[in-house]
Design an enzyme around this catalytic site. Structure first.
Site: not given
Ligand code: PAF
Length: 282
Positions: A37, A149-150
């Site tokens: 993050h 990652k996502d």
């Molecule tokens: O990737 C995440 O942490 C969540 O899916 C997001 C993009 C904050 C939406 O809640």
């Protein structure tokens, strides 16, 4: 750092900056912040005058109530990390502030939200699209930052931005890994000592698969080997391992310049995902 729990005061605050033609970067998160993050915050700080981070554990994207209840919530620690990282604004709304209506809009992305994560987490991407749309409308950012990652989430948000004409630029930030290769995830903090030792198996599997595929091994044989690699660790369960096209996630039989490997599975009861580009990096 300014902290807002309500939408209207945040909007009023951001309006002043927009009038000054400042560029606003948005980093949407669900908290339990880690170095991944912080890399998103850093990317936003480099490219914008003002960085807004949202922390909201969005119930609409959890298809498993237990997963929602156990999702780590560490707001005090997160706030300190954000302050230290130079983030300008934290938006951390309550459920009531985000969802005044219990029944909400559903999104359908065709094939993109039915495969891979979509197959195992029905409704998940509809919930992601809903909260991300809300955040985009609340913050009106110039740029928004999402982690690689996502990967499927990134493609879906890309489609959302294109189809709903959101006036912003989407940025994909590379995966940040622990020293042993484990992709940083808020879920990692729920792993026991033994599970933490086993968890890098998914990244090891991706690396091994990439090597095998690039040396010409057949996908079926690679898939079998990856299955065995995971089975050898008690407590690890592979959910899917796939080779796909990174533009649309259509499953592929062989490697091209567009290929990506995606993996998901459980270590104990903790679900982890990871991916590795096989073709060209961009
Ligand atoms: O990737 C995440 O942490 C969540 O899916 C997001 C993009 C904050 C939406 O809640």
């Amino acid at each position: 750092m300014e902290i807002f729990k309500e939408i209207e005061p945040l909007r009023a605050y951001l309006k002043q900056f927009r009038q000054l033609k400042s560029s606003i970067g948005l980093v949407p998160t669900m908290g339990a912040l880690h170095a991944g993050h912080l890399a998103l915050i850093e990317a936003s700080r480099k490219e914008n005058t003002l960085t807004v981070c949202s922390i909201y554990v969005n119930p609409a994207q959890f298809n498993n109530l237990q997963d929602l209840e156990k999702y780590p919530q560490t707001l005090e620690r997160d706030t300190a990390l954000l302050k230290a990282s130079g983030c300008d604004v934290l938006f951390c709304p309550s459920h009531h502030e985000m969802y005044k209506n219990q029944d909400h809009i559903r999104f359908d992305f065709g094939a993109l939200d039915k495969i891979l994560e979509g197959e195992y987490r029905p409704g998940h991407f509809s919930g992601v699209a809903l909260v991300v749309s809300k955040l985009f409308n609340i913050v009106l950012p110039n740029k928004a930052y999402f982690g690689q990652k996502d990967f499927q989430q990134f493609l879906l948000v890309k489609k959302l931005v294109e189809d709903l004409n959101f006036d912003l630029e989407l940025k994909r930030v590379p995966i940040v890994r622990e020293a042993d290769g484990l992709a940083m995830s808020s879920r990692n903090m729920r792993l026991s000592t033994q599970q933490r030792k086993d968890a890098p198996v998914f990244y090891q599997a991706l690396q091994h698969a990439k090597k095998m595929l690039l040396s010409g091994k057949d996908l079926k044989a690679v898939q079998n080997e990856i299955q065995l690699m995971c089975e050898r660790k008690p407590g690890v369960r592979l959910e899917y391992f796939a080779l796909a096209d990174k533009e649309n996630l259509k499953l592929a039989e062989s490697v091209t310049g567009q290929s990506i490997l995606l993996i998901a599975g459980y270590v104990g009861e903790i679900r982890l995902i990871d991916n590795l580009v096989v073709g060209d990096e961009n």
